[in-house]
Enzyme design. Structure first.
Site, short mmCIF file in Angstrom:
data_model
loop_
_atom_site.label_atom_id
_atom_site.label_comp_id
_atom_site.label_asym_id
_atom_site.label_seq_id
_atom_site.Cartn_x
_atom_site.Cartn_y
_atom_site.Cartn_z
N GLY A 90 11.39 52.00 44.44
CA GLY A 90 10.73 50.96 43.66
C GLY A 90 11.66 50.32 42.65
O GLY A 90 11.39 49.24 42.14
N ARG A 91 12.71 51.02 42.33
CA ARG A 91 13.65 50.44 41.35
C ARG A 91 15.08 50.84 41.69
O ARG A 91 15.94 50.92 40.83
CB ARG A 91 13.31 50.90 39.96
N ASP A 123 8.37 47.61 37.16
CA ASP A 123 9.21 46.43 36.94
C ASP A 123 10.57 46.54 37.65
O ASP A 123 11.39 45.62 37.57
CB ASP A 123 9.42 46.19 35.44
N ARG A 174 24.25 55.50 41.37
CA ARG A 174 24.10 56.89 41.83
C ARG A 174 24.78 57.05 43.18
O ARG A 174 24.70 56.17 44.04
CB ARG A 174 22.61 57.20 41.94
N ASP A 250 8.95 63.76 47.35
CA ASP A 250 9.84 62.59 47.41
C ASP A 250 11.09 62.80 46.57
O ASP A 250 12.02 62.00 46.64
CB ASP A 250 9.10 61.33 46.94
N ASN A 251 11.12 63.87 45.78
CA ASN A 251 12.31 64.17 44.99
C ASN A 251 13.04 65.39 45.53
O ASN A 251 13.77 66.07 44.81
CB ASN A 251 11.92 64.40 43.53
N ASP A 260 17.03 62.94 41.63
CA ASP A 260 15.99 62.33 40.78
C ASP A 260 15.81 63.09 39.48
O ASP A 260 14.83 63.80 39.26
CB ASP A 260 14.66 62.20 41.54
#
Ligand code: AMP
Ligand code: MG
Length: 491
Positions: A90-91, A123, A174, A250-251, A260
């Protein structure tokens, strides 16, 4: 034009519904905070160019480098036990993959580089604090020798992001062996897209576990290999007092790296029930729960592989359960062998685990600092006259004395001398970990435009097993008024 990133992209060759092509959203006035020049060189990148105006624009997502094929990856995941069928980057935007100096394929990803089709209500941005936190902790993990994603760079965007207050925006670059997660498999399993699962599993085998391609049952072997890497990873976390904080599926990296970094933290005083994350109200991801949660996550992974393991579902379940059944032994072996080394043992004896657990229980009862107790035990291993420092870690120092008698009896059954033992202990018991109050102080200073504490902290943590006497204060636990009891993911 010179190619600055020798990209060699493989994920974008997978079927189109594995990702969404999306370019970073340009930011106003990028400024470099930190460039990891050693990592840049390992990746075959030119640090001088990365630090140039053009390079910084790339690191901020303002300019897309030649050869990049930017994408946001699709994934699903269990968040605190609840399944969400679509999460995705998402970001974060994967610029592409490079082959490093050791021939290893590595993802280069921008985190905080703008919205993607997976942003939901977010955002797509990151605030400076969490970016610095991830930089500090991921690089500290690497220096500790624990598998992890890395941080290549941190830049400020020159824009503000709205969180509880307005904060300076930042982008982290990353680097990971890959960003494929348990949740990536869950994304396709939830859609019963067996064809995609097979593509993904083949990609993962080829990329992370190439030897398994020759196995009689490659997908079973993949499950076993991921179980082993995760079990060993979590054991390593426990050895240094690390609490991930958000072990959602998801991590959970398929390559077995720590990934993450959100509200993660290292504990000061040893207490297995420790939780820092403000969102972990039930303590699901408490320090001592991490092995159980890893197994829970791996069970979700195994479920996604069932159709590939055997066409007969019952047979597939039996095979998967058998594989998952090995987790506890693999974890215990790794955990206990690491703990034996932490107390200076070179051999294994049946009562060793009880001996270490006795020490840990005394540490909890006596509020002993986890890191410093083990580090100082190394000094005590040389000479019983030097017990003073380690004793002082216990609210009741006599509690250590009783245990030390047993410990020395056990040491006397090995032939190594004290100096050899202390050296081995100092190679596994760090003097420096990223303590919460230090991270917080570095972030607060950076928010006031002073990056010197961040720089100094990063440099101390690059050599965690060296004493660095001038930097001794970084080894101290927080004073009562410096204690940080809650950490936030800050997304
Ligand atoms: P995390 O807690 O960082 O593992 O993120 C969980 C999910 O939320 C992932 O799909 C992220 O990409 C997404 N996410 C987190 N922060 C933001 C943000 N500021 N904007 C958009 N998506 C976000
Ligand atoms: Mg995540």
């Amino acid at each position: 034009m010179k190619v600055h990133f020798p990209f060699d992209n493989s994920y974008t060759a997978l079927p189109a519904h594995f990702f969404a092509r999306v370019a970073p959203t340009p930011v106003q006035a990028p400024r470099l905070i930190k460039l990891n020049t050693v990592l840049a060189e390992q990746l075959g990148l030119d640090p001088d160019w990365l630090a140039s105006a053009e390079g910084v624009e790339v690191l901020a997502g303002k300019r897309v480098p030649d050869g990049a094929d930017p994408i946001a990856m699709a994934y699903a995941g269990h968040q605190f036990g609840h399944f969400v069928a679509q999460l995705g980057d998402g970001r974060a935007i994967l610029l592409g993959e490079v082959i490093d100096r050791n021939g290893i394929r590595r993802d280069v990803q921008l985190k905080g580089s703008g919205p993607t089709p997976f942003s939901r209500r977010g955002d797509g941005r990151a605030a400076l604090g969490p970016v610095l936190r991830e930089y500090i902790v991921s690089e500290a993990m690497y220096a500790l020798g624990i598998p992890t994603t890395r941080s290549l760079a941190a830049v400020t965007s020159g824009e503000q992001v709205q969180r509880e207050t307005m904060l300076p925006g930042a982008v982290l670059t990353r680097v990971a062996s890959s960003h494929i997660r348990v949740g990536t498999f869950q994304f396709f399993a939830a859609r019963q897209d067996i064809d995609a699962l097979k593509h993904l599993a083949d990609h993962v085998i080829n990329r992370h576990y190439p030897d398994l391609a020759k196995a009689e049952h490659p997908y079973r072997a993949l499950l076993d290999a991921v179980i082993t890497r995760q079990a060993e990873l979590v054991a390593r976390w426990l050895h240094v007092g690390f609490i991930h904080g958000v072990m959602n599926t998801d991590n959970c990296s398929i390559a077995g790296e720590t990934i993450d970094y959100g509200p993660c933290a290292f504990m000061d005083e040893y207490n297995p029930a420790t939780v820092y994350s403000s969102i972990d109200e039930m303590g699901r991801y408490a320090y001592a729960n991490q092995p159980r949660i890893a197994l829970w996550n791996l069970t979700r992974f195994a479920e996604t592989l069932l159709p590939l393991i055997d066409s007969d579902e019952k047979a597939a379940i039996d095979i998967a359960q058998n594989s998952l059944g090995a987790f506890t032994d693999i974890f215990n072996d790794a955990y206990q062998s690491g703990l034996r080394k932490k107390i200076g043992l070179f051999t294994a004896q049946p009562d060793d685990d009880a001996l270490v657990q006795d020490l840990l229980a005394l540490m909890t009862a006596n509020q002993a600092d986890f890191t410093n107790t083990f580090r100082r035990l190394g000094t005590a291993a040389v000479d019983p006259e030097d017990d003073g420092d380690v004793r002082a870690e216990f609210t009741d120092p006599a509690a250590f004395d009783g245990w030390a008698v047993q410990w020395r009896q056990r040491l006397s059954r090995e032939s190594q001398d004290g100096a050899t033992r202390a050296k081995a202990m100092n190679a596994v018991n760090p003097a420096f970990i990223p303590r919460n109050h230090r991270i917080e102080a570095a972030i607060q200073a950076a928010l006031a435009n002073d990056f010197a504490p961040f720089e100094e902290l990063v440099s101390v943590l690059a050599k965690p097993y060296e004493d660095q006497p001038q930097m001794a204060e970084y080894g101290s636990p927080p004073a009562p008024d410096e204690r940080v009891l809650r950490t936030f993911c800050g997304t």
